[in-house]
Scaffold this active site. Structure first.
Site, PDB file in Angstrom:
ATOM      1  N   HIS A   1      11.198 -25.631 -22.535  1.00  0.00           N
ATOM      2  CA  HIS A   1      10.378 -26.769 -22.099  1.00  0.00           C
ATOM      3  C   HIS A   1       9.120 -26.846 -22.939  1.00  0.00           C
ATOM      4  CE1 HIS A   1       6.750 -25.277 -20.004  1.00  0.00           C
ATOM      5  NE2 HIS A   1       7.466 -24.192 -19.807  1.00  0.00           N
ATOM      6  N   CYS A   2       8.570 -28.052 -22.987  1.00  0.00           N
ATOM      7  CA  CYS A   2       7.298 -28.293 -23.661  1.00  0.00           C
ATOM      8  C   CYS A   2       6.429 -29.082 -22.687  1.00  0.00           C
ATOM      9  CB  CYS A   2       7.509 -29.019 -24.989  1.00  0.00           C
ATOM     10  SG  CYS A   2       8.341 -30.615 -24.812  1.00  0.00           S
ATOM     11  N   MET A   3       5.624 -30.005 -23.192  1.00  0.00           N
ATOM     12  CA  MET A   3       4.777 -30.789 -22.296  1.00  0.00           C
ATOM     13  C   MET A   3       5.572 -31.900 -21.614  1.00  0.00           C
ATOM     14  SD  MET A   3       1.960 -31.208 -20.777  1.00  0.00           S
ATOM     15  CE  MET A   3       0.545 -30.462 -21.542  1.00  0.00           C
TER      16      MET A   3
ATOM     17  N   TYR B   1       6.280 -29.510 -18.776  1.00  0.00           N
ATOM     18  CA  TYR B   1       5.174 -29.031 -17.947  1.00  0.00           C
ATOM     19  C   TYR B   1       4.479 -30.168 -17.208  1.00  0.00           C
ATOM     20  CZ  TYR B   1       1.103 -26.691 -16.175  1.00  0.00           C
ATOM     21  OH  TYR B   1       0.145 -26.206 -15.316  1.00  0.00           O
TER      22      TYR B   1
END
Length: 119
Positions: A81-83, A110
């Protein structure tokens, strides 16, 4: 839970997996500065540009560096996952190229986690 081979996972599925699985490896591919502002509990920070090199480490090197076992290529519970989803998608694709056939990207990243968790 998503079917094997599905490249995406959503908040409810991830939350369920976090509660039920001892084998989940959740990889945060954001920058160090982003992670410092908040992260998903239990996630391991491996920046997107280093995913290929880090997942090419030997199991012993990976464990020494990150404190968790390197997942086997057939690991059913490897999530990036990232933002919001873009870098997580790139990391997931890189993992596929390395042979991680079940790697998935947390859609919404996130940002979605923080919204749902009230952060």
């Amino acid at each position: 839970m998503a079917a094997t081979g599905t490249k995406e996972i959503y908040y409810d599925e991830l939350k369920d997996l976090m509660e039920k699985s001892q084998n989940l490896l959740l990889v945060d591919v954001r920058s160090k500065d982003e992670v410092a502002k908040g992260h998903i509990p239990g996630s391991v920070h491996i920046p997107v540009d280093t995913v290929e090199a880090e997942f090419s480490l030997s199991p012993e090197e990976f464990k020494a560096k990150y404190g968790v076992n390197k997942p086997p290529l057939d690991a059913p519970e490897l999530v990036f996952h990232c933002m919001m989803g873009g870098r997580g998608g790139r990391a997931t694709n890189k993992a596929y190229e390395l042979g991680y056939a079940n790697a998935r990207n947390f859609v919404g990243g996130y940002k979605k986690w923080a919204e749902k968790e009230g952060k």
